[in-house]
Design a protein around this motif. Structure first.
Motif, PDB file in Angstrom:
ATOM      1  N   ILE A  64     -12.439   7.006   1.650  1.00 47.87           N
ATOM      2  CA  ILE A  64     -11.834   6.160   2.791  1.00 47.87           C
ATOM      3  C   ILE A  64     -10.642   5.252   2.216  1.00 47.87           C
ATOM      4  N   GLU A  65     -11.105   4.546   1.002  1.00 44.98           N
ATOM      5  CA  GLU A  65     -10.109   3.754   0.266  1.00 44.98           C
ATOM      6  C   GLU A  65      -8.866   4.347  -0.236  1.00 44.98           C
TER       7      GLU A  65
ATOM      8  N   ASN B 108      -7.546   6.985   1.102  1.00 40.57           N
ATOM      9  CA  ASN B 108      -6.808   7.326   2.659  1.00 40.57           C
ATOM     10  C   ASN B 108      -6.100   6.021   3.078  1.00 40.57           C
ATOM     11  N   ASP B 109      -6.790   5.052   2.853  1.00 37.56           N
ATOM     12  CA  ASP B 109      -6.060   3.772   3.138  1.00 37.56           C
ATOM     13  C   ASP B 109      -4.862   3.406   2.317  1.00 37.56           C
TER      14      ASP B 109
ATOM     15  N   ASP C  41      -2.777   5.924   1.517  1.00 37.97           N
ATOM     16  CA  ASP C  41      -1.717   6.902   1.713  1.00 37.97           C
ATOM     17  C   ASP C  41      -2.154   8.046   0.500  1.00 37.97           C
TER      18      ASP C  41
END
Length: 79
Positions: free
Chosen positions: A22-23, A25-26, A28
């Motif tokens: 998740i981090e 992906n945040d 990019d």
């Protein structure tokens, strides 16, 4: 993933891997999660001895940023 542009940055349980992805992906960064147990089950071979462990890979160009994320999360969990 030998001879690949992807490097393993973490091996651990589902909950930590999920938080790392998740981090990333945040930021990019698109990680690849390899789940040996799930692959074995889908292939009809049953599970593994450590069904809760997954591996996180990132492209070698994103290694520095991704490693910092993993280090921050694992340090927080150890505190």
């Amino acid at each position: 993933m030998s001879d690949s542009n992807y490097i393993k940055i973490y091996t651990g349980n589902f909950a930590v891997v999920k938080r790392i992805t998740i981090e990333l992906n945040d930021m990019d960064i698109n990680p690849v999660v390899k789940d040996q147990a799930e692959s074995a089950i889908l292939g009809g071979f049953g599970g593994t001895l450590a069904p809760d462990f997954q591996e996180v890979y990132v492209h070698k160009d994103e290694l520095e940023k991704a490693t910092k994320v993993v280090n921050d999360i694992t340090s927080e969990l150890e505190a």
